[in-house]
Design a protein around this motif. Structure first.
Motif, PDB file in Angstrom:
ATOM      1  N   GLU A   7      -1.226 -16.755  -3.443  1.00 53.52           N
ATOM      2  CA  GLU A   7      -0.516 -17.227  -2.260  1.00 53.52           C
ATOM      3  C   GLU A   7       0.964 -16.861  -2.283  1.00 53.52           C
ATOM      4  O   GLU A   7       1.662 -17.009  -1.269  1.00 53.52           O
ATOM      5  N   HIS A   8       1.443 -16.358  -3.412  1.00 52.07           N
ATOM      6  CA  HIS A   8       2.835 -15.941  -3.527  1.00 52.07           C
ATOM      7  C   HIS A   8       2.985 -14.426  -3.344  1.00 52.07           C
ATOM      8  O   HIS A   8       4.050 -13.879  -3.641  1.00 52.07           O
ATOM      9  N   ILE A   9       1.923 -13.766  -2.907  1.00 51.95           N
ATOM     10  CA  ILE A   9       1.941 -12.312  -2.725  1.00 51.95           C
ATOM     11  C   ILE A   9       1.774 -11.968  -1.249  1.00 51.95           C
ATOM     12  O   ILE A   9       0.857 -12.440  -0.580  1.00 51.95           O
ATOM     13  N   PHE A  10       2.679 -11.137  -0.749  1.00 49.69           N
ATOM     14  CA  PHE A  10       2.676 -10.659   0.633  1.00 49.69           C
ATOM     15  C   PHE A  10       2.192  -9.211   0.601  1.00 49.69           C
ATOM     16  O   PHE A  10       2.916  -8.317   0.161  1.00 49.69           O
ATOM     17  N   PHE A  11       0.955  -8.984   1.018  1.00 52.07           N
ATOM     18  CA  PHE A  11       0.326  -7.664   0.905  1.00 52.07           C
ATOM     19  C   PHE A  11       0.448  -6.886   2.212  1.00 52.07           C
ATOM     20  O   PHE A  11       0.101  -7.399   3.287  1.00 52.07           O
ATOM     21  N   VAL A  12       0.913  -5.650   2.103  1.00 54.38           N
ATOM     22  CA  VAL A  12       1.162  -4.795   3.270  1.00 54.38           C
ATOM     23  C   VAL A  12       0.260  -3.569   3.198  1.00 54.38           C
ATOM     24  O   VAL A  12       0.326  -2.793   2.247  1.00 54.38           O
ATOM     25  N   ASP A  13      -0.567  -3.380   4.219  1.00 59.63           N
ATOM     26  CA  ASP A  13      -1.500  -2.248   4.251  1.00 59.63           C
ATOM     27  C   ASP A  13      -1.723  -1.859   5.709  1.00 59.63           C
ATOM     28  O   ASP A  13      -1.547  -2.677   6.613  1.00 59.63           O
TER      29      ASP A  13
ATOM     30  N   ARG B 251      -4.683  -0.732   6.843  1.00 61.82           N
ATOM     31  CA  ARG B 251      -6.109  -0.811   7.166  1.00 61.82           C
ATOM     32  C   ARG B 251      -6.562  -2.274   7.167  1.00 61.82           C
ATOM     33  O   ARG B 251      -6.367  -3.003   6.212  1.00 61.82           O
ATOM     34  N   GLN B 252      -7.205  -2.651   8.274  1.00 62.06           N
ATOM     35  CA  GLN B 252      -7.603  -4.036   8.453  1.00 62.06           C
ATOM     36  C   GLN B 252      -8.578  -4.488   7.385  1.00 62.06           C
ATOM     37  O   GLN B 252      -8.513  -5.631   6.916  1.00 62.06           O
ATOM     38  N   GLU B 253      -9.501  -3.621   6.960  1.00 61.69           N
ATOM     39  CA  GLU B 253     -10.484  -4.029   5.965  1.00 61.69           C
ATOM     40  C   GLU B 253      -9.810  -4.357   4.625  1.00 61.69           C
ATOM     41  O   GLU B 253     -10.265  -5.248   3.889  1.00 61.69           O
ATOM     42  N   ASN B 254      -8.706  -3.672   4.331  1.00 58.68           N
ATOM     43  CA  ASN B 254      -7.981  -3.965   3.098  1.00 58.68           C
ATOM     44  C   ASN B 254      -7.206  -5.283   3.208  1.00 58.68           C
ATOM     45  O   ASN B 254      -7.090  -6.033   2.235  1.00 58.68           O
ATOM     46  N   ILE B 255      -6.682  -5.555   4.393  1.00 57.37           N
ATOM     47  CA  ILE B 255      -5.987  -6.816   4.633  1.00 57.37           C
ATOM     48  C   ILE B 255      -6.962  -7.983   4.495  1.00 57.37           C
ATOM     49  O   ILE B 255      -6.674  -8.987   3.831  1.00 57.37           O
ATOM     50  N   ARG B 256      -8.123  -7.859   5.121  1.00 56.51           N
ATOM     51  CA  ARG B 256      -9.114  -8.940   5.041  1.00 56.51           C
ATOM     52  C   ARG B 256      -9.520  -9.212   3.602  1.00 56.51           C
ATOM     53  O   ARG B 256      -9.665 -10.366   3.186  1.00 56.51           O
ATOM     54  N   ALA B 257      -9.717  -8.153   2.828  1.00 56.20           N
ATOM     55  CA  ALA B 257     -10.121  -8.319   1.434  1.00 56.20           C
ATOM     56  C   ALA B 257      -9.024  -8.995   0.620  1.00 56.20           C
ATOM     57  O   ALA B 257      -9.303  -9.842  -0.235  1.00 56.20           O
ATOM     58  N   ALA B 258      -7.774  -8.637   0.871  1.00 52.38           N
ATOM     59  CA  ALA B 258      -6.660  -9.273   0.163  1.00 52.38           C
ATOM     60  C   ALA B 258      -6.561 -10.744   0.522  1.00 52.38           C
ATOM     61  O   ALA B 258      -6.367 -11.607  -0.352  1.00 52.38           O
ATOM     62  N   GLU B 259      -6.705 -11.050   1.798  1.00 52.36           N
ATOM     63  CA  GLU B 259      -6.621 -12.439   2.239  1.00 52.36           C
ATOM     64  C   GLU B 259      -7.762 -13.273   1.662  1.00 52.36           C
ATOM     65  O   GLU B 259      -7.586 -14.465   1.386  1.00 52.36           O
ATOM     66  N   ALA B 260      -8.915 -12.645   1.452  1.00 57.36           N
ATOM     67  CA  ALA B 260     -10.052 -13.362   0.871  1.00 57.36           C
ATOM     68  C   ALA B 260      -9.769 -13.800  -0.569  1.00 57.36           C
ATOM     69  O   ALA B 260     -10.384 -14.746  -1.061  1.00 57.36           O
ATOM     70  N   THR B 261      -8.829 -13.124  -1.243  1.00 55.89           N
ATOM     71  CA  THR B 261      -8.458 -13.519  -2.605  1.00 55.89           C
ATOM     72  C   THR B 261      -7.295 -14.503  -2.607  1.00 55.89           C
ATOM     73  O   THR B 261      -6.855 -14.928  -3.678  1.00 55.89           O
ATOM     74  N   GLY B 262      -6.780 -14.838  -1.426  1.00 56.59           N
ATOM     75  CA  GLY B 262      -5.704 -15.817  -1.327  1.00 56.59           C
ATOM     76  C   GLY B 262      -4.340 -15.260  -1.003  1.00 56.59           C
ATOM     77  O   GLY B 262      -3.375 -16.013  -0.838  1.00 56.59           O
ATOM     78  N   MET B 263      -4.211 -13.936  -0.919  1.00 53.38           N
ATOM     79  CA  MET B 263      -2.927 -13.332  -0.573  1.00 53.38           C
ATOM     80  C   MET B 263      -2.627 -13.512   0.914  1.00 53.38           C
ATOM     81  O   MET B 263      -3.527 -13.735   1.726  1.00 53.38           O
TER      82      MET B 263
ATOM     83  N   ASP C 105       0.873  -1.168   0.000  1.00 52.10           N
ATOM     84  CA  ASP C 105       0.000   0.000   0.000  1.00 52.10           C
ATOM     85  C   ASP C 105       0.917   1.227   0.000  1.00 52.10           C
ATOM     86  O   ASP C 105       2.099   1.133   0.377  1.00 52.10           O
ATOM     87  N   LEU C 106       0.395   2.376  -0.374  1.00 53.21           N
ATOM     88  CA  LEU C 106       1.207   3.604  -0.360  1.00 53.21           C
ATOM     89  C   LEU C 106       0.948   4.428   0.891  1.00 53.21           C
ATOM     90  O   LEU C 106       1.806   4.543   1.767  1.00 53.21           O
ATOM     91  N   PHE C 107      -0.243   4.985   1.026  1.00 55.90           N
ATOM     92  CA  PHE C 107      -0.520   5.909   2.129  1.00 55.90           C
ATOM     93  C   PHE C 107      -0.730   5.161   3.445  1.00 55.90           C
ATOM     94  O   PHE C 107      -1.523   4.232   3.534  1.00 55.90           O
ATOM     95  N   GLY C 108       0.015   5.594   4.454  1.00 53.77           N
ATOM     96  CA  GLY C 108      -0.030   4.928   5.742  1.00 53.77           C
ATOM     97  C   GLY C 108       1.016   3.846   5.880  1.00 53.77           C
ATOM     98  O   GLY C 108       1.188   3.269   6.955  1.00 53.77           O
ATOM     99  N   VAL C 109       1.743   3.577   4.780  1.00 57.47           N
ATOM    100  CA  VAL C 109       2.822   2.593   4.815  1.00 57.47           C
ATOM    101  C   VAL C 109       4.125   3.259   4.346  1.00 57.47           C
ATOM    102  O   VAL C 109       5.049   3.434   5.133  1.00 57.47           O
ATOM    103  N   ILE C 110       4.191   3.630   3.075  1.00 56.31           N
ATOM    104  CA  ILE C 110       5.383   4.310   2.554  1.00 56.31           C
ATOM    105  C   ILE C 110       5.214   5.826   2.625  1.00 56.31           C
ATOM    106  O   ILE C 110       6.140   6.554   2.971  1.00 56.31           O
TER     107      ILE C 110
END
Length: 207
Positions: free
Chosen positions: A161-167, A169-181, A8-13
């Motif tokens: 499953e080969h993608i490590f998503f960094v955000d 906001r919890q709602e964005n993390i949950r949505a990413a995990e729901a797609t398999g990330m 993610d950009l804002f709130g991370v980088i």
């Protein structure tokens, strides 16, 4: 090879709006703060998705508030909005550059309007390190819409499953995990480093 780190950009980088930046926007708009922010955020999604230009977005904000912004005021609002979102975390920029120098594949997924995306491209050369820059204004989908994550998976030609998503906001993390990330809720650079090391150890030679 280890997997792709999708930032993610804002709130991370990059940093969220500062108090000074928020105050500048309210002063420029010349309307009460609470009403301004209600309109600002309620009307933001189509701007982030690229369905509106900056002037079009601020026209809708003005209509919602029952006021009128002339061309000069609108330009000032666009400028103030960009300035308020332009600060970055140097520690995280250094981490991005470190990962890139080590040959790590990194990518970016951000909810961001076109004017702000252009500003970042013009002022931050470290963006070139990302294999893809999935700006919501250009892909037509904004987090936490599942289509934004799937767009990244397809553009990266990588299984989720080969993608490590960094955000941040919890709602964005949950949505990413729901797609398999694999999701990591960002808090500090140190904890991110620890989480990456743990993921690398667990995934081994995944590509």
């Amino acid at each position: 090879m280890t997997g792709t780190v999708l930032f993610d950009l804002f709130g991370v980088i990059a940093q969220h709006q500062s108090t000074a930046g928020k105050n500048r926007l309210v002063r420029t708009a010349g309307v009460p703060g609470p009403a301004f922010w209600d309109a600002y955020w309620a009307l933001r999604p189509p701007y982030d998705r690229g369905e509106l230009t900056g002037p079009g977005y601020w026209r809708r904000v003005a209509d919602s508030l029952g006021v009128r912004f002339d061309g000069h005021r609108t330009a000032e609002l666009v400028e103030a909005d960009i300035a308020g979102w332009s600060a970055v975390d140097d520690t995280m920029v250094s981490l991005v550059e470190e990962l890139a120098a080590a040959g790590r594949r990194i990518a970016l997924l951000s909810n961001i309007p076109e004017e702000l995306a252009v500003h970042y491209e013009e002022h931050h050369p470290w963006l070139q390190h990302f294999a893809i820059r999935a700006f919501s204004c250009r892909i037509g989908h904004a987090k936490p819409d599942p289509r934004s994550y799937r767009w990244c998976q397809e553009a990266l030609h990588t299984e989720p499953e080969h993608i490590f998503f960094v955000d941040d906001r919890q709602e964005n993390i949950r949505a990413a995990e729901a797609t398999g990330m694999h999701g990591h809720l960002f808090t500090t650079p140190a904890r991110l480093r620890e989480a990456l090391a743990t993921w690398d150890s667990a995934t081994g030679s995944r590509s």
